[in-house]
Design an enzyme around this catalytic site. Structure first.
Site, PDB file in Angstrom:
ATOM      1  N   PHE A 335       0.838  -1.195   0.000  1.00  0.00           N
ATOM      2  CA  PHE A 335       0.000   0.000   0.000  1.00  0.00           C
ATOM      3  C   PHE A 335       0.875   1.249   0.000  1.00  0.00           C
ATOM      4  O   PHE A 335       2.051   1.211   0.371  1.00  0.00           O
ATOM      5  CB  PHE A 335      -0.943   0.018   1.216  1.00  0.00           C
ATOM      6  CG  PHE A 335      -0.242   0.065   2.546  1.00  0.00           C
ATOM      7  CD1 PHE A 335       0.041   1.273   3.169  1.00  0.00           C
ATOM      8  CD2 PHE A 335       0.152  -1.114   3.175  1.00  0.00           C
ATOM      9  CE1 PHE A 335       0.689   1.313   4.391  1.00  0.00           C
ATOM     10  CE2 PHE A 335       0.801  -1.085   4.398  1.00  0.00           C
ATOM     11  CZ  PHE A 335       1.070   0.132   5.010  1.00  0.00           C
ATOM     12  N   CYS A 336       0.292   2.351  -0.457  1.00  0.00           N
ATOM     13  CA  CYS A 336       0.959   3.655  -0.431  1.00  0.00           C
ATOM     14  C   CYS A 336      -0.130   4.724  -0.305  1.00  0.00           C
ATOM     15  O   CYS A 336      -1.302   4.402  -0.123  1.00  0.00           O
ATOM     16  CB  CYS A 336       1.820   3.867  -1.673  1.00  0.00           C
ATOM     17  SG  CYS A 336       0.920   3.702  -3.229  1.00  0.00           S
ATOM     18  N   THR A 337       0.219   5.977  -0.406  1.00  0.00           N
ATOM     19  CA  THR A 337      -0.735   7.051  -0.119  1.00  0.00           C
ATOM     20  C   THR A 337      -1.927   7.045  -1.071  1.00  0.00           C
ATOM     21  O   THR A 337      -3.078   7.004  -0.642  1.00  0.00           O
ATOM     22  CB  THR A 337      -0.036   8.418  -0.181  1.00  0.00           C
ATOM     23  OG1 THR A 337       1.094   8.420   0.700  1.00  0.00           O
ATOM     24  CG2 THR A 337      -0.997   9.524   0.242  1.00  0.00           C
ATOM     25  N   ILE A 364      -4.115   4.560   0.637  1.00  0.00           N
ATOM     26  CA  ILE A 364      -4.545   4.854   2.005  1.00  0.00           C
ATOM     27  C   ILE A 364      -5.696   5.856   2.009  1.00  0.00           C
ATOM     28  O   ILE A 364      -6.652   5.726   2.785  1.00  0.00           O
ATOM     29  CB  ILE A 364      -3.369   5.408   2.826  1.00  0.00           C
ATOM     30  CG1 ILE A 364      -2.216   4.398   2.857  1.00  0.00           C
ATOM     31  CG2 ILE A 364      -3.801   5.760   4.243  1.00  0.00           C
ATOM     32  CD1 ILE A 364      -0.883   5.003   3.282  1.00  0.00           C
TER      33      ILE A 364
END
Length: 396
Positions: A335-337, A364
């Site tokens: 996952f990332c922003t 996210i």
């Protein structure tokens, strides 16, 4: 230039920056004895960790070097405000002040006040501050002249309109990305949109803010291009404009990765929708990896996620080679922003022969927008790349 909140490991560099700035910049307006009293030889004449942690302390960073810092107290008082001696008139102070004012408006503070040096008076005057009084202050046996200045924020708090902040990216073959720059710039300027749009041969990436009508018009304009017709976006509402200008930039890559032959428009890992994410990362057989940089992870992350301790995203392939390549049959969830880094990371891992690679669709921000706080496995806040610095864990 990155504007972020203070971290404990910054204290030594902040102490040095304070000392050098006062000694080499403020010497223009004060005597040698005065600057020595103001910034003594003992760099830790004050407890910088405690002082910075007790306030909203913003740090300006450029390629790993701290080039400025500023502090806001909850009563509206701006305490320390210093820019590195080698980065004067480079926009550091402007970025720091924008972060402080954005936080003040978020906290509903209607007045900012500060005691400024002779050297800094012109800077604060240009930001709308007025001199209340000139005064002499005692400092370790010396008397220094400074100015009490203040600025009212009341009129900004009365503005009913809020800004829409749209975040989007899309991988596509944009061979004419250079030619796209000018018409997109003109379109945004005509609608008073501000933020950053990145154009590269591999696609588009942006966080842009403005009116509801302006954002809708831009999205429709971009999606009218067949290559971008499936572009998805996420939205947040901000009571302040998180950018002060528009920048449409040309890049070799949307996010620097440094590995050729990776094309997320053709192959990526399996998308996992936010409502299915909790079940996936709760599986003890799944390795959950936070692909963001270390300073972002410190704000918050998913419970049980691995932090690869990346200073830069292009270090991710090395992390995979050193830590994951021994067993490519394991399930990997990343996952990332906003999702864009995971697109590249998952495409890379598939190319390296990993069997099962999953990534959080929309990142996210999408998860925080759709998952109720009582069901969320997110812990902390989420760092964002604008003057909001971080968003709360329960909403964008």
């Amino acid at each position: 230039m990155l504007i972020r909140l203070f971290q404990k490991q910054d204290s030594d560099r902040i102490a040095q920056l304070f000392h050098d700035t006062v000694r080499e910049v403020n010497i223009r307006d004060y005597s040698l004895e005065q600057v020595k009293a103001w910034a003594p030889d003992d760099l830790h004449f004050t407890n910088w960790i405690e002082d910075c942690s007790n306030n909203f302390t913003y740090v300006a960073e450029e390629e790993g070097e701290i080039i400025g810092f500023a502090q806001l107290e909850t009563n509206g008082h701006i305490d320390c405000f210093f820019c590195h001696k080698d980065y004067q008139r480079c926009g550091v102070g402007t970025r720091l002040y924008r972060a402080i004012e954005a936080k003040a408006l978020e906290l509903k503070i209607d007045r900012l006040f500060v005691e400024v040096s002779i050297t800094a008076r012109a800077f604060f005057k240009s930001r709308g501050f007025k001199v209340v009084q000139e005064q002499q202050v005692a400092c370790r046996g010396e008397k220094l002249t400074n100015f009490v200045m203040e600025k009212s924020l009341a009129k900004y708090l009365e503005i009913p309109d809020r800004f829409v902040v749209a975040t989007f990216y899309h991988f596509a073959d944009l061979k004419d990305y250079r030619e796209m720059r000018s018409p997109i710039t003109d379109f945004c300027n005509d609608r008073e949109l501000k933020g950053v749009i990145l154009l590269a041969p591999e696609g588009i990436n942006s966080t842009i803010a403005g009116s509801r009508e302006g954002i809708n018009a831009l999205l429709s304009y971009l999606r009218s291009d067949p290559r971008l017709q499936n572009l998805e976006h996420k939205e947040a509402i901000s009571e302040v404009m998180p950018y002060n200008k528009l920048r449409v930039r040309l890049k070799k890559e949307l996010v620097k990765f440094g590995v050729s032959g990776i094309d997320p428009s053709k192959e990526v890992g399996t998308y996992v929708h936010p409502h299915d994410w909790n079940a996936l990362i709760s599986d003890p057989e799944v390795i959950v990896i936070d692909t963001r940089n270390i300073y972002e992870v410190e704000f918050g992350t998913f419970k049980g996620a691995i932090d690869p301790h990346l200073d830069f995203f292009h270090e991710f392939p090395k992390y995979v080679e050193e830590n994951l390549a021994m067993d490519k049959s394991k399930k990997i969830a990343m996952f990332c922003t906003g999702g864009i880094r995971c697109e590249k990371a998952s495409a890379y891992m598939l190319a390296q022969g990993f069997d099962e690679v999953y990534h959080l669709k929309g990142g996210i921000l999408k998860y925080l927008a759709e998952i109720p706080p009582e069901e969320s496995l997110w812990e902390g806040e989420c760092f964002v790349f604008d003057d909001r610095i971080a968003t709360k864990g329960s909403a964008i």
